[in-house]
Design a protein around this motif. Structure first.
Motif, short mmCIF file in Angstrom:
data_model
loop_
_atom_site.label_atom_id
_atom_site.label_comp_id
_atom_site.label_asym_id
_atom_site.label_seq_id
_atom_site.Cartn_x
_atom_site.Cartn_y
_atom_site.Cartn_z
N THR A 101 0.88 -1.16 0.00
CA THR A 101 0.00 0.00 0.00
C THR A 101 0.92 1.21 0.00
OG1 THR A 101 -1.76 -1.13 1.20
CG2 THR A 101 -1.76 1.28 1.28
N LEU A 102 0.79 2.06 -1.02
CA LEU A 102 1.69 3.19 -1.20
C LEU A 102 1.01 4.50 -0.82
CD1 LEU A 102 4.33 4.44 -2.30
CD2 LEU A 102 3.25 4.40 -4.58
N ILE A 103 1.71 5.29 -0.02
CA ILE A 103 1.23 6.62 0.39
C ILE A 103 2.33 7.63 0.11
CG2 ILE A 103 0.39 8.08 2.26
CD1 ILE A 103 -0.62 5.58 3.66
N TYR A 104 2.02 8.67 -0.64
CA TYR A 104 2.94 9.80 -0.79
C TYR A 104 2.62 10.81 0.29
CZ TYR A 104 4.09 7.97 -5.43
OH TYR A 104 4.49 7.17 -6.48
N VAL A 105 3.63 11.24 0.99
CA VAL A 105 3.50 12.24 2.06
C VAL A 105 4.38 13.41 1.64
CG1 VAL A 105 3.77 12.70 4.52
CG2 VAL A 105 3.25 10.37 3.74
N THR A 106 3.76 14.55 1.37
CA THR A 106 4.49 15.64 0.74
C THR A 106 3.94 17.00 1.13
OG1 THR A 106 5.17 16.54 -1.41
CG2 THR A 106 3.03 15.43 -1.32
N GLY A 107 4.78 17.98 0.99
CA GLY A 107 4.34 19.36 1.18
C GLY A 107 3.61 19.90 -0.03
N ARG A 108 3.73 19.21 -1.15
CA ARG A 108 3.06 19.64 -2.39
C ARG A 108 1.54 19.55 -2.25
NH1 ARG A 108 5.91 18.05 -7.73
NH2 ARG A 108 8.11 18.20 -7.20
N HIS A 109 0.85 20.36 -3.06
CA HIS A 109 -0.61 20.22 -3.10
C HIS A 109 -0.97 19.21 -4.20
CE1 HIS A 109 -1.10 22.80 -6.67
NE2 HIS A 109 -0.22 23.62 -6.10
N GLN A 110 -2.22 18.82 -4.24
CA GLN A 110 -2.68 17.73 -5.10
C GLN A 110 -2.23 17.88 -6.55
OE1 GLN A 110 -6.93 17.13 -5.22
NE2 GLN A 110 -6.80 15.80 -6.98
N LEU A 111 -2.43 19.02 -7.14
CA LEU A 111 -2.09 19.22 -8.55
C LEU A 111 -0.60 18.97 -8.80
CD1 LEU A 111 -2.89 19.97 -11.43
CD2 LEU A 111 -2.55 22.36 -10.81
N LEU A 112 0.26 19.46 -7.92
CA LEU A 112 1.70 19.25 -8.09
C LEU A 112 2.08 17.78 -7.90
CD1 LEU A 112 3.24 22.41 -6.40
CD2 LEU A 112 3.11 21.88 -8.84
N VAL A 113 1.37 17.06 -7.05
CA VAL A 113 1.62 15.62 -6.89
C VAL A 113 1.22 14.91 -8.18
CG1 VAL A 113 1.06 13.53 -5.60
CG2 VAL A 113 1.32 15.70 -4.39
#
Length: 101
Positions: free
Chosen positions: A42-54
């Motif tokens: 199960t993959l989770i990206y955890v980032t400071g980016r907002h949805q569009l940039l992800v």
């Protein structure tokens, strides 16, 4: 006994994708994609980016689509299925129907 699951949470910038002058290993993303195809992951990206940039980074760098994304420095949580991002209302002990103990 239930099958073993692996929860993989990772940042994007300078972890999975280049950001700055550090060179990237030429096989890193290919191996990462292959690993994430395993059914127990199960993959989770955890980032400071907002949805569009992800979404742009996933497209630009050929990253696997995550099952979840925690974005905007932890203020937004999404469940992703078939490229549809569904905002989740809150953190909880039963994260998106998956109980992690």
């Amino acid at each position: 006994m239930s099958p073993r699951r692996l929860l993989l949470c990772t940042d994007l910038d300078r972890t999975l994708i280049p950001n700055g002058v550090q060179p990237e290993h030429p096989a890193a993303r290919k191996l990462f994609r292959e690993f994430c195809r395993l059914p127990e992951v199960t993959l989770i990206y955890v980032t400071g980016r907002h949805q569009l940039l992800v979404e742009q980074a996933i497209e630009e760098y050929g990253l696997p689509e995550p099952d979840y994304a925690i974005t905007d420095v932890g203020t937004q949580i999404y469940r992703i299925e078939a490229a549809k991002w569904q905002e989740m209302s809150a953190y909880g002990p039963d994260f998106g129907g998956l109980a992690w103990a």
